[in-house]
Design a protein around this motif. Sequence first.
Motif, PDB file in Angstrom:
ATOM      1  N   HIS A   1       0.822  -1.219   0.000  1.00  0.00           N
ATOM      2  CA  HIS A   1       0.000   0.000   0.000  1.00  0.00           C
ATOM      3  C   HIS A   1       0.852   1.263   0.000  1.00  0.00           C
ATOM      4  CE1 HIS A   1       0.978  -0.890   4.179  1.00  0.00           C
ATOM      5  NE2 HIS A   1       0.711   0.364   4.483  1.00  0.00           N
ATOM      6  N   LEU A   2       2.155   1.119   0.278  1.00  0.00           N
ATOM      7  CA  LEU A   2       3.055   2.267   0.279  1.00  0.00           C
ATOM      8  C   LEU A   2       3.745   2.453  -1.062  1.00  0.00           C
ATOM      9  CD1 LEU A   2       4.782   1.716   3.747  1.00  0.00           C
ATOM     10  CD2 LEU A   2       2.803   3.161   3.224  1.00  0.00           C
ATOM     11  N   ALA A   3       3.509   1.536  -1.997  1.00  0.00           N
ATOM     12  CA  ALA A   3       4.210   1.565  -3.278  1.00  0.00           C
ATOM     13  C   ALA A   3       3.566   2.550  -4.246  1.00  0.00           C
ATOM     14  CB  ALA A   3       4.227   0.173  -3.894  1.00  0.00           C
ATOM     15  N   ILE A   4       4.413   3.261  -4.970  1.00  0.00           N
ATOM     16  CA  ILE A   4       3.981   4.083  -6.103  1.00  0.00           C
ATOM     17  C   ILE A   4       4.520   3.396  -7.345  1.00  0.00           C
ATOM     18  CG2 ILE A   4       4.145   6.329  -7.215  1.00  0.00           C
ATOM     19  CD1 ILE A   4       4.607   7.544  -4.446  1.00  0.00           C
ATOM     20  N   PRO A   5       3.682   2.665  -8.083  1.00  0.00           N
ATOM     21  CA  PRO A   5       4.153   1.920  -9.252  1.00  0.00           C
ATOM     22  C   PRO A   5       4.166   2.789 -10.501  1.00  0.00           C
ATOM     23  CG  PRO A   5       1.861   1.393  -8.843  1.00  0.00           C
ATOM     24  CD  PRO A   5       2.270   2.385  -7.774  1.00  0.00           C
ATOM     25  N   HIS A   6       5.075   2.455 -11.397  1.00  0.00           N
ATOM     26  CA  HIS A   6       5.130   3.139 -12.694  1.00  0.00           C
ATOM     27  C   HIS A   6       5.797   2.193 -13.675  1.00  0.00           C
ATOM     28  CE1 HIS A   6       5.295   6.258 -15.688  1.00  0.00           C
ATOM     29  NE2 HIS A   6       6.618   6.164 -15.780  1.00  0.00           N
TER      30      HIS A   6
END
Length: 227
Positions: free
Chosen positions: A20-25
Amino acid sequence: MTAHILDRPVLATLTGRQGHLAIPHGGAMRMDPDYGLFAATVDQSPESLAALGELVRARGNVGLVEPVAPPPVSGMQVVSSAVCLQMVAEAVAPAWDVTFDMLPLGDADAPEMLALATLTKPGPFFTRTHQLGDFIGVRVDGQLAAMAGERMRPDGYTEASGVCVHPDHRGKGYAARLLREVTARILARGEKAFLHSYADNATAIGLYESLGYRGRREVAFTILTAG
């Protein structure tokens, strides 16, 4: 040979319990910068590395913890690169009597925790790093003198981190006793504890070994910035 979950602890963390803390790209991801600078790619393809570079430009510096240092990333510069020893504890040294209280730390303590970490530099620490896991500390005359807590949480493991002592209060056993307590609590949950130390820091490694940690492998810690 099957890879161990700790070989790429950031990837395991951001695709596991702390996803839930991940910022995916694309083929890259990073931890929300309020919590930390850790990032990883799913592979080392040009597309994933390009996505990592775009994350850095959009969200700021990142730190990679990998078996080897990453290949050059277009548009990125290496701020620092270091070899760290990854250590794991499956048992912990017996507790010993202390003359100080170990207190839980939380949001109300956050400004002092950030100030102590900024002063002592135990590792990357940001405004919400204290929310990554449980933290405990020692106060002397109301001042936060020492603390230790938890950071990355790959499945089955929790990283002990943020161990630091104010310069005015060193030599009193705070770091060892706090880290021992953090480790014991992780093990009591049925997990294994791990941590990272700079590979050339023999003093720290000796302390960790005395508490029950054993070296597992060396990893590369690389901080990248846009440039």
